[in-house]
Design an enzyme around this catalytic site. Sequence first.
Site, PDB file in Angstrom:
ATOM      1  N   SER A  35       0.842  -1.203   0.061  1.00  0.00           N
ATOM      2  CA  SER A  35      -0.017   0.180   0.082  1.00  0.00           C
ATOM      3  C   SER A  35       0.981   1.234   0.000  1.00  0.00           C
ATOM      4  O   SER A  35       1.491   1.487  -0.911  1.00  0.00           O
ATOM      5  CB  SER A  35      -1.051  -0.063   1.118  1.00  0.00           C
ATOM      6  OG  SER A  35      -1.967   0.854   1.080  1.00  0.00           O
TER       7      SER A  35
ATOM      8  N   ASP B 189     -10.204  -5.802  -3.231  1.00  0.00           N
ATOM      9  CA  ASP B 189      -9.300  -4.648  -2.338  1.00  0.00           C
ATOM     10  C   ASP B 189     -10.263  -3.302  -2.680  1.00  0.00           C
ATOM     11  O   ASP B 189     -10.433  -2.879  -3.663  1.00  0.00           O
ATOM     12  CB  ASP B 189      -8.109  -4.355  -2.857  1.00  0.00           C
ATOM     13  CG  ASP B 189      -7.443  -3.640  -2.030  1.00  0.00           C
ATOM     14  OD1 ASP B 189      -8.122  -2.541  -1.450  1.00  0.00           O
ATOM     15  OD2 ASP B 189      -6.378  -3.650  -2.082  1.00  0.00           O
TER      16      ASP B 189
ATOM     17  N   HIS C 241      -7.472  -6.064   0.844  1.00  0.00           N
ATOM     18  CA  HIS C 241      -6.148  -5.279   1.129  1.00  0.00           C
ATOM     19  C   HIS C 241      -5.353  -5.779   2.114  1.00  0.00           C
ATOM     20  O   HIS C 241      -4.385  -5.162   2.829  1.00  0.00           O
ATOM     21  CB  HIS C 241      -6.600  -3.824   1.433  1.00  0.00           C
ATOM     22  CG  HIS C 241      -5.752  -2.704   1.134  1.00  0.00           C
ATOM     23  ND1 HIS C 241      -5.004  -2.351  -0.074  1.00  0.00           N
ATOM     24  CD2 HIS C 241      -4.732  -1.761   1.939  1.00  0.00           C
ATOM     25  CE1 HIS C 241      -4.047  -1.452   0.227  1.00  0.00           C
ATOM     26  NE2 HIS C 241      -4.066  -1.115   1.398  1.00  0.00           N
TER      27      HIS C 241
END
EC number: 3.1.2.12
Lengths: 289, 289
Positions: free
Chosen positions: A158, A234, A267
């Site tokens: 991320s 996600d 995620h």
Amino acid sequence: MIANSVGDPSVTIENVSVNKSFDGWHKQYSHRSSVLNCEMRFAIYLPPQASNGEKVPVLYWLSGLTCTDENFMQKAGAQALAAELGIAIVAPDTSPRGDDVADDEGYDLGKGAGFYVNATQVPWSRHYQMYDYVVDELPKLIESMFPVSDKRSIAGHSMGGHGALVIALRNSDTYQSVSAFSPISNPINCPWGKKAFTAYLGRDTKTWSDYDASVLMRQATSFVPALVDQGDGDNFMVEQLKPEMLEAAASVSGYPLTLNIREGYDHSYYFISSYIENHLRFHAEHLKK
Amino acid sequence: MIANSVGDPSVTIENVSVNKSFDGWHKQYSHRSSVLNCEMRFAIYLPPQASNGEKVPVLYWLSGLTCTDENFMQKAGAQALAAELGIAIVAPDTSPRGDDVADDEGYDLGKGAGFYVNATQVPWSRHYQMYDYVVDELPKLIESMFPVSDKRSIAGHSMGGHGALVIALRNSDTYQSVSAFSPISNPINCPWGKKAFTAYLGRDTKTWSDYDASVLMRQATSFVPALVDQGDGDNFMVEQLKPEMLEAAASVSGYPLTLNIREGYDHSYYFISSYIENHLRFHAEHLKK
């Protein structure tokens, strides 16, 4: 306290914790960072080969928003294969820390959200120099204190995937390979990136491109092998992560990027742990050349 | 809300979270426990085989002091091999929960410290019936709601290792195998056990033996294959865990116990993750007979 074995004799690091893990060692250390102007903690996983006189290569792992050095070490399940492959893993924190470090109420700015940039704006510039910390200060410390070689790769998740890609793209001589899970691929065009870059780098958006993986990849003329995994379940993919921008950039420059879209994955670290083996084998292939 | 497919039509469970993991699914649910008289949460890992019409066997995992359903699922790194072997894993919470549930200031009594016993003493007896919850209510719920068989094994860590051993020793027809990391092996003779059993079971120590793995193993005449791993770098080993008492008990009854002392390992999930593969293969061997 352990004195640094080379360089500035005033540099010391302090051991915070030790856990045996897959015949190697997980350790946390704190040290004074002159770049960040504060006390920092990092974690290192040393595979068993490092206890047997070998100098092992290092994978740097950059975590995402709200994380510390602990998330990856506790949740990714990377140690089993790192022990087998003989790779050390270093996980820095995600921002400067301490009571006198500027912060913001949001989870996506300030502490836990350093975005791996060198801030130019007050009040952030006093401590938020995470780019220089990860690229220069931390590797020098690691290579002077631990039985590791100077072979480095870098990966992240991320915000940390953004950091890993940017750092490899801007330092193609230094890193053997780069990989990312669910990276913020085009921060100059997403809400997280715009908020952070406005605060840290200022309103003049010209300076932002130096920290945008899609811009850098589009212009690249020297290459670091790159692997990216993105789950299509996600919730951040469309608005914040934009993997299609990275893919488009790679096709312009001919960048050696493999982008895998993984059906149904989200995620979380449940996604990372499911594919960390692929990433470690990818890095090992390049670190051991 | 999902209605129960068999039995009491008023039984419902509510899905709290879902994460894809190694082509299977990690899910958290909450439900009203009639045994514990409160709302409870548990986690289940369903391997990919469970999505393909197979009924898979179940390993129950009991966590240690202060834990919830999350610690094992996030930190043990069990899903990779559970997916390969086709085993579901169910992780209950470690105590009843809720504002009206009795608690204590210490981390080793009350919430997060149910010790897998049926409490007989006020104020604990109203909710602290973890033995019946784990042995009866939860497996019935799991077997009615998920694509699992009635083949069960059980494992745990520390307080949960104590719980797993006691439950298998008292229900040798129900479990195919039992394993434990760093179990509280002889709670009637250690500070954690004495404090908890005094509160939950009262000062009359005669009732305590029903929940002591070393006492039960010494007297056993029917056997469940048992595997125990203990790190010798574990700070709790000598005063609280006492693995030598379990080994002595097994030698008296001829119990099929394998006890491994692991050099340098501590009490953390870094130890569990290092040897979880051995435990899962051990359980698979017995669950798939």
